[in-house]
Scaffold this motif. Structure first.
Motif, PDB file in Angstrom:
ATOM      1  N   GLY A 249      -0.117  16.955  -4.912  1.00  0.00           N
ATOM      2  CA  GLY A 249       0.019  15.531  -4.647  1.00  0.00           C
ATOM      3  C   GLY A 249      -1.222  14.986  -3.978  1.00  0.00           C
ATOM      4  O   GLY A 249      -2.220  15.691  -3.771  1.00  0.00           O
ATOM      5  N   GLY A 250      -1.150  13.716  -3.658  1.00  0.00           N
ATOM      6  CA  GLY A 250      -2.285  13.089  -3.005  1.00  0.00           C
ATOM      7  C   GLY A 250      -2.007  11.649  -2.669  1.00  0.00           C
ATOM      8  O   GLY A 250      -0.967  11.079  -3.025  1.00  0.00           O
ATOM      9  N   SER A 251      -2.927  11.075  -1.942  1.00  0.00           N
ATOM     10  CA  SER A 251      -2.865   9.656  -1.603  1.00  0.00           C
ATOM     11  C   SER A 251      -4.235   9.047  -1.857  1.00  0.00           C
ATOM     12  O   SER A 251      -5.267   9.725  -1.742  1.00  0.00           O
ATOM     13  CB  SER A 251      -2.459   9.460  -0.140  1.00  0.00           C
ATOM     14  OG  SER A 251      -3.445   9.987   0.737  1.00  0.00           O
ATOM     15  N   TYR A 252      -4.239   7.757  -2.204  1.00  0.00           N
ATOM     16  CA  TYR A 252      -5.492   7.068  -2.512  1.00  0.00           C
ATOM     17  C   TYR A 252      -5.444   5.660  -1.936  1.00  0.00           C
ATOM     18  O   TYR A 252      -4.480   4.920  -2.173  1.00  0.00           O
ATOM     19  CB  TYR A 252      -5.719   7.005  -4.022  1.00  0.00           C
ATOM     20  CG  TYR A 252      -6.931   6.193  -4.424  1.00  0.00           C
ATOM     21  CD1 TYR A 252      -8.213   6.667  -4.152  1.00  0.00           C
ATOM     22  CD2 TYR A 252      -6.790   4.957  -5.042  1.00  0.00           C
ATOM     23  CE1 TYR A 252      -9.335   5.921  -4.510  1.00  0.00           C
ATOM     24  CE2 TYR A 252      -7.901   4.201  -5.416  1.00  0.00           C
ATOM     25  CZ  TYR A 252      -9.177   4.689  -5.145  1.00  0.00           C
ATOM     26  OH  TYR A 252     -10.273   3.948  -5.485  1.00  0.00           O
ATOM     27  N   ALA A 253      -6.471   5.323  -1.158  1.00  0.00           N
ATOM     28  CA  ALA A 253      -6.566   3.993  -0.570  1.00  0.00           C
ATOM     29  C   ALA A 253      -7.205   3.046  -1.580  1.00  0.00           C
ATOM     30  O   ALA A 253      -8.421   3.106  -1.821  1.00  0.00           O
ATOM     31  CB  ALA A 253      -7.379   4.038   0.719  1.00  0.00           C
ATOM     32  N   VAL A 254      -6.384   2.188  -2.189  1.00  0.00           N
ATOM     33  CA  VAL A 254      -6.904   1.221  -3.152  1.00  0.00           C
ATOM     34  C   VAL A 254      -7.847   0.251  -2.455  1.00  0.00           C
ATOM     35  O   VAL A 254      -8.916  -0.086  -2.953  1.00  0.00           O
ATOM     36  CB  VAL A 254      -5.753   0.473  -3.843  1.00  0.00           C
ATOM     37  CG1 VAL A 254      -6.281  -0.563  -4.828  1.00  0.00           C
ATOM     38  CG2 VAL A 254      -4.830   1.462  -4.545  1.00  0.00           C
ATOM     39  N   ASP A 255      -7.420  -0.205  -1.287  1.00  0.00           N
ATOM     40  CA  ASP A 255      -8.262  -1.034  -0.422  1.00  0.00           C
ATOM     41  C   ASP A 255      -7.791  -0.814   1.005  1.00  0.00           C
ATOM     42  O   ASP A 255      -7.013   0.105   1.271  1.00  0.00           O
ATOM     43  CB  ASP A 255      -8.205  -2.523  -0.824  1.00  0.00           C
ATOM     44  CG  ASP A 255      -6.778  -3.050  -0.931  1.00  0.00           C
ATOM     45  OD1 ASP A 255      -5.940  -2.702  -0.072  1.00  0.00           O
ATOM     46  OD2 ASP A 255      -6.487  -3.805  -1.879  1.00  0.00           O
ATOM     47  N   SER A 256      -8.248  -1.643   1.936  1.00  0.00           N
ATOM     48  CA  SER A 256      -7.894  -1.449   3.341  1.00  0.00           C
ATOM     49  C   SER A 256      -6.429  -1.715   3.630  1.00  0.00           C
ATOM     50  O   SER A 256      -5.929  -1.349   4.694  1.00  0.00           O
ATOM     51  CB  SER A 256      -8.764  -2.355   4.226  1.00  0.00           C
ATOM     52  OG  SER A 256      -8.564  -3.728   3.894  1.00  0.00           O
ATOM     53  N   LEU A 257      -5.707  -2.340   2.684  1.00  0.00           N
ATOM     54  CA  LEU A 257      -4.311  -2.716   2.916  1.00  0.00           C
ATOM     55  C   LEU A 257      -3.325  -1.970   2.023  1.00  0.00           C
ATOM     56  O   LEU A 257      -2.122  -2.014   2.283  1.00  0.00           O
ATOM     57  CB  LEU A 257      -4.127  -4.227   2.706  1.00  0.00           C
ATOM     58  CG  LEU A 257      -4.971  -5.164   3.588  1.00  0.00           C
ATOM     59  CD1 LEU A 257      -4.718  -6.610   3.192  1.00  0.00           C
ATOM     60  CD2 LEU A 257      -4.670  -4.949   5.053  1.00  0.00           C
ATOM     61  N   THR A 258      -3.811  -1.311   0.988  1.00  0.00           N
ATOM     62  CA  THR A 258      -2.918  -0.729  -0.020  1.00  0.00           C
ATOM     63  C   THR A 258      -3.202   0.753  -0.222  1.00  0.00           C
ATOM     64  O   THR A 258      -4.358   1.157  -0.358  1.00  0.00           O
ATOM     65  CB  THR A 258      -3.066  -1.458  -1.364  1.00  0.00           C
ATOM     66  OG1 THR A 258      -2.911  -2.869  -1.165  1.00  0.00           O
ATOM     67  CG2 THR A 258      -2.018  -0.975  -2.356  1.00  0.00           C
ATOM     68  N   VAL A 259      -2.136   1.551  -0.218  1.00  0.00           N
ATOM     69  CA  VAL A 259      -2.234   2.992  -0.452  1.00  0.00           C
ATOM     70  C   VAL A 259      -1.222   3.387  -1.520  1.00  0.00           C
ATOM     71  O   VAL A 259      -0.071   2.929  -1.497  1.00  0.00           O
ATOM     72  CB  VAL A 259      -1.967   3.795   0.839  1.00  0.00           C
ATOM     73  CG1 VAL A 259      -1.941   5.290   0.550  1.00  0.00           C
ATOM     74  CG2 VAL A 259      -3.012   3.480   1.898  1.00  0.00           C
ATOM     75  N   VAL A 260      -1.637   4.231  -2.455  1.00  0.00           N
ATOM     76  CA  VAL A 260      -0.719   4.778  -3.448  1.00  0.00           C
ATOM     77  C   VAL A 260      -0.654   6.292  -3.249  1.00  0.00           C
ATOM     78  O   VAL A 260      -1.646   6.935  -2.886  1.00  0.00           O
ATOM     79  CB  VAL A 260      -1.149   4.437  -4.892  1.00  0.00           C
ATOM     80  CG1 VAL A 260      -1.045   2.956  -5.147  1.00  0.00           C
ATOM     81  CG2 VAL A 260      -2.566   4.935  -5.170  1.00  0.00           C
ATOM     82  N   LYS A 261       0.544   6.848  -3.476  1.00  0.00           N
ATOM     83  CA  LYS A 261       0.749   8.286  -3.355  1.00  0.00           C
ATOM     84  C   LYS A 261       1.475   8.786  -4.596  1.00  0.00           C
ATOM     85  O   LYS A 261       2.216   8.036  -5.242  1.00  0.00           O
ATOM     86  CB  LYS A 261       1.600   8.617  -2.117  1.00  0.00           C
ATOM     87  CG  LYS A 261       1.025   8.167  -0.788  1.00  0.00           C
ATOM     88  CD  LYS A 261       1.977   8.550   0.344  1.00  0.00           C
ATOM     89  CE  LYS A 261       1.482   8.053   1.677  1.00  0.00           C
ATOM     90  NZ  LYS A 261       2.422   8.430   2.785  1.00  0.00           N
TER      91      LYS A 261
END
Length: 276
Positions: free
Chosen positions: A216-228
């Motif tokens: 798995g993982g997480s990714y910061a799309v921008d300073s306000l949004t994270v997808v996992k």
């Protein structure tokens, strides 16, 4: 508190949190406020299936004492008192639920530059005792835990673990379930904010001759949004989208899908947390 190794419960926690936190399948709404006297108030409502529950909580800190009280929809009162430095280098936690008088628990944690010790005792007529110990440094930790039930005179659990930690990564191995399972995990952070990371976990259960591997993982799309996202070898796929709509206030959308059984209806979860 002394700067030393983490508690046994923290071994493998970073990888576990990334693979489990925010992956919800219910609907949850919470609002937090802070009163003029410094009391933090939180009201939470949760709907899972056709069942709705909720609770109201208050947290207040006075000197080295933290008061945490929650009242749920069934009029059950959960209280936790945390005493910091009641004795040097210790944290003492007393918790109980009313009207269940057999729910009391006393937890004492001791922190040293090269070791930690914890003792948790259920405050009942036939108490159970849980003990954990770790030795090492913030970088390298080795530890064990055991649980003993006085009424039956048997051990309820005995586990061991080891962890290697660096500023941008952490690896751990835990021998659990009385030696029936071994779990190895690794997490690597790809940015300084630690919002973008990759994680892998493999569990071997000897009695069932079964392996479970999860990436798995997480990714910061921008300073306000994270997808996992996460996927295991049994075909279970999970995804999370989390967005900060206001400072400290988050909306979280989660889903879970069985890729090996596409005829099953995917599960969805939604959470909204508003904080001051």
């Amino acid at each position: 508190m002394a700067t030393g190794p983490a508690l046994f419960s923290d071994i493998g926690k970073k990888a576990k949190d990334l693979l489990t936190r925010d992956y919800i399948t219910d609907h949850k709404f919470s609002v937090s406020t802070i009163s003029a006297t410094g009391v933090a108030l939180t009201s939470t409502a949760t709907k899972k299936g056709g069942l709705s529950t909720g609770d109201v909580g208050a947290v207040y800190k006075y000197n080295n004492i933290l008061f945490d009280v929650k009242v749920d929809t069934e009029s059950k009162i959960a209280t936790t008192l945390t005493f910091t430095e009641l004795v040097p280098s210790t944290k003492t936690i007393v918790s109980f639920k009313l009207p269940d008088f057999n729910s009391g628990k006393l937890d004492i944690q001791y922190f040293h530059n090269h070791a930690t010790l914890t003792s948790a005792v259920a405050l009942t007529q036939t108490p159970t005792v849980d003990l954990t110990a770790t030795i090492g440094t913030p970088t390298f930790v080795i530890g064990a835990e055991a649980g003993y039930e006085q009424s039956s005179g048997r051990f309820t659990k005995y586990n061991a673990g080891i962890s290697v930690n660096k500023p941008d990564s952490s690896a751990s191995i835990i021998l659990g379930d009385k030696g029936d399972a071994i779990k190895a995990s690794f997490i690597h952070h790809l940015d300084e904010s630690k919002k973008t990371a990759a994680v892998g976990e493999i569990t071997r259960r000897f009695s069932l001759n079964e392996n479970t591997f999860t990436v798995g993982g997480s990714y910061a799309v921008d300073s306000l949004t994270v997808v996992k996202a996460k996927l295991n070898n049994h075909g279970k796929l999970g995804a999370v989208l989390q967005h900060e709509i206001l400072p400290k206030s988050l909306v979280t959308v989660s889903s879970e899908l069985e890729t090996n059984a596409l005829d099953k209806t995917p599960k969805f979860g939604l959470a909204l947390a508003l904080k001051p």
